[in-house]
Design a protein around this motif. Structure first.
Motif, short mmCIF file in Angstrom:
data_model
loop_
_atom_site.label_atom_id
_atom_site.label_comp_id
_atom_site.label_asym_id
_atom_site.label_seq_id
_atom_site.Cartn_x
_atom_site.Cartn_y
_atom_site.Cartn_z
N ILE A 168 0.82 -1.22 0.00
CA ILE A 168 0.00 0.00 0.00
C ILE A 168 0.85 1.26 0.00
O ILE A 168 0.64 2.17 -0.81
CB ILE A 168 -0.98 0.01 1.20
N ASP A 169 1.81 1.33 0.89
CA ASP A 169 2.63 2.55 0.99
C ASP A 169 3.38 2.81 -0.31
O ASP A 169 3.47 3.96 -0.77
CB ASP A 169 3.62 2.42 2.16
N GLU A 170 3.93 1.77 -0.89
CA GLU A 170 4.67 1.93 -2.14
C GLU A 170 3.74 2.37 -3.27
O GLU A 170 4.10 3.22 -4.10
CB GLU A 170 5.35 0.60 -2.51
N ALA A 171 2.52 1.82 -3.30
CA ALA A 171 1.55 2.19 -4.32
C ALA A 171 1.11 3.65 -4.16
O ALA A 171 1.01 4.40 -5.15
CB ALA A 171 0.33 1.27 -4.25
N LYS A 172 0.90 4.09 -2.89
CA LYS A 172 0.51 5.48 -2.64
C LYS A 172 1.64 6.43 -3.07
O LYS A 172 1.38 7.49 -3.68
CB LYS A 172 0.19 5.68 -1.15
N ARG A 173 2.87 6.07 -2.74
CA ARG A 173 4.01 6.92 -3.08
C ARG A 173 4.18 7.01 -4.60
O ARG A 173 4.42 8.10 -5.14
CB ARG A 173 5.27 6.34 -2.43
N GLU A 174 4.03 5.89 -5.27
CA GLU A 174 4.18 5.89 -6.75
C GLU A 174 3.12 6.77 -7.39
O GLU A 174 3.40 7.53 -8.32
CB GLU A 174 4.08 4.45 -7.26
N TYR A 175 1.89 6.67 -6.90
CA TYR A 175 0.80 7.50 -7.44
C TYR A 175 1.05 8.98 -7.16
O TYR A 175 0.87 9.82 -8.05
CB TYR A 175 -0.53 7.05 -6.82
N ALA A 176 1.46 9.28 -5.91
CA ALA A 176 1.68 10.68 -5.53
C ALA A 176 2.80 11.31 -6.36
O ALA A 176 2.69 12.46 -6.80
CB ALA A 176 2.01 10.76 -4.04
N GLU A 177 3.89 10.58 -6.58
CA GLU A 177 5.01 11.10 -7.37
C GLU A 177 4.62 11.30 -8.83
O GLU A 177 5.07 12.24 -9.47
CB GLU A 177 6.20 10.14 -7.25
N LYS A 178 3.78 10.41 -9.33
CA LYS A 178 3.38 10.49 -10.74
C LYS A 178 2.54 11.73 -11.02
O LYS A 178 2.68 12.36 -12.07
CB LYS A 178 2.60 9.23 -11.12
N PHE A 179 1.67 12.12 -10.06
CA PHE A 179 0.77 13.25 -10.29
C PHE A 179 1.10 14.46 -9.41
O PHE A 179 0.35 15.43 -9.40
CB PHE A 179 -0.68 12.81 -10.05
N ASN A 180 2.22 14.33 -8.66
CA ASN A 180 2.65 15.43 -7.81
C ASN A 180 1.52 15.89 -6.87
O ASN A 180 1.17 17.08 -6.78
CB ASN A 180 3.14 16.62 -8.66
N VAL A 181 0.94 14.92 -6.17
CA VAL A 181 -0.13 15.19 -5.22
C VAL A 181 0.20 14.48 -3.91
O VAL A 181 1.05 13.58 -3.87
CB VAL A 181 -1.50 14.67 -5.76
N PRO A 182 -0.48 14.86 -2.82
CA PRO A 182 -0.25 14.15 -1.55
C PRO A 182 -0.70 12.70 -1.67
O PRO A 182 -1.64 12.38 -2.39
CB PRO A 182 -1.13 14.91 -0.55
N PRO A 183 -0.03 11.79 -0.98
CA PRO A 183 -0.44 10.39 -1.02
C PRO A 183 -1.88 10.24 -0.52
O PRO A 183 -2.25 10.85 0.49
CB PRO A 183 0.55 9.69 -0.08
N PRO A 184 -2.69 9.48 -1.20
CA PRO A 184 -4.08 9.32 -0.77
C PRO A 184 -4.18 8.41 0.46
O PRO A 184 -3.28 7.63 0.76
CB PRO A 184 -4.74 8.66 -1.98
N LYS A 185 -5.30 8.56 1.15
CA LYS A 185 -5.57 7.70 2.28
C LYS A 185 -6.25 6.43 1.76
O LYS A 185 -7.26 6.50 1.05
CB LYS A 185 -6.48 8.41 3.28
N ILE A 186 -5.73 5.27 2.12
CA ILE A 186 -6.31 3.99 1.67
C ILE A 186 -6.69 3.17 2.90
O ILE A 186 -5.83 2.86 3.74
CB ILE A 186 -5.34 3.19 0.78
N VAL A 187 -7.96 2.83 2.99
CA VAL A 187 -8.47 2.00 4.08
C VAL A 187 -8.83 0.63 3.52
O VAL A 187 -9.60 0.54 2.55
CB VAL A 187 -9.70 2.64 4.76
N ILE A 188 -8.27 -0.41 4.12
CA ILE A 188 -8.61 -1.77 3.67
C ILE A 188 -9.93 -2.20 4.30
O ILE A 188 -10.07 -2.16 5.53
CB ILE A 188 -7.49 -2.76 4.04
N ASP A 189 -10.86 -2.55 3.48
CA ASP A 189 -12.21 -2.91 3.94
C ASP A 189 -12.16 -4.22 4.74
O ASP A 189 -11.40 -5.15 4.41
CB ASP A 189 -13.13 -3.07 2.73
N SER A 190 -13.02 -4.30 5.75
CA SER A 190 -13.12 -5.54 6.53
C SER A 190 -14.02 -6.57 5.84
O SER A 190 -14.10 -7.72 6.25
CB SER A 190 -13.67 -5.24 7.93
N VAL A 191 -14.73 -6.10 4.78
CA VAL A 191 -15.53 -7.02 3.95
C VAL A 191 -14.65 -7.44 2.77
O VAL A 191 -14.09 -6.58 2.07
CB VAL A 191 -16.81 -6.35 3.44
#
Length: 232
Positions: free
Chosen positions: A146-169
């Motif tokens: 998750i952290d690596e995916a958030k960082r890759e996305y943020a660097e690609k679009f020059n935005v803050p890393p998004p918040k990702i919550v893993i669903d319990s379902v």
């Protein structure tokens, strides 16, 4: 005039009357025979027409029956070909599905694939906060990327890393190894589903969903090739 002359005259009259009667009778006989022949010809001609019409009617029925039988055979043949093509298409799809299931056995490859699917989903959603749903067996793997995916996305679009919550379902479990025993129960071959925080936007990025999309796009080409091979 003596009796002899009278007798002669009477005999002449009798012969005349008899001759006239015979001629009249002959005329009547000839006329009757002509009328009989005409009537006979009319009856024969009427019967001939009747027989011809009956023959044409039966011939037409036979021709119609032949056309119906040919059409039925042609339709049956087409249905058989289509069924064969459909079975082949389904077998191709099933083979592709089995190949997807094998991806899970390559831990490193599957891990990179899941990370790529998460990044792709983030790119499509463009949301600052998202909910992620995965299979229960993939939860630990997802937590590691998750952290690596958030960082890759943020660097690609020059935005803050998004918040990702893993669903319990969780998504449905992987398909069973034998495949047939639980064929009608829901399963998931892998991948993720991401949704906006309010749940209004949902992006299904599972392997099964991607297979369905790819298969629909390629289906016309697959059918063309099948038709080409069957016609060769």
């Amino acid at each position: 005039m003596n009796d002899g002359d009278v007798s002669k005259q009477i005999q002449q009259m009798v012969r005349f009357i008899r001759q006239e009667a015979e001629e009249k009778a002959n005329e009547i006989s000839v006329s009757a025979e002509e009328e009989f022949n005409i009537e006979k010809l009319q009856i024969v001609e009427a019967e001939r027409r009747k027989i011809k019409q009956e023959y044409e009617r039966k011939a037409k029925q036979v021709e119609i029956r032949k056309k119906i039988e040919y059409s039925m055979q042609l339709n049956a043949s087409r249905i058989k070909v289509l069924q064969g093509q459909e079975e082949l298409v389904n077998s191709i799809k099933e083979s592709a599905r089995k190949e997807l299931q094998r991806l899970g056995t390559d831990k490193r490859g599957y891990k990179n694939l899941v990370k790529a699917l998460v990044v792709q989903s983030l790119v499509r959603l463009r949301e600052p906060s998202v909910l992620l749903r995965c299979r229960e067996v993939d939860r630990k793997l997802v937590e590691t990327i998750i952290d690596e995916a958030k960082r890759e996305y943020a660097e690609k679009f020059n935005v803050p890393p998004p918040k990702i919550v893993i669903d319990s379902v969780y998504l449905p479990p992987p398909p069973p190894a034998n495949g047939d025993e639980f064929a009608h129960q829901p399963y998931c071959s892998g991948g993720v589903v991401l949704a906006s925080e309010d749940g209004k936007i949902v992006l299904e990025n599972t392997l099964d969903a991607r297979l369905e999309v790819a298969f629909k796009q390629k289906l016309p080409e697959i059918r063309r090739r099948l038709v080409g091979e069957s016609g060769a």
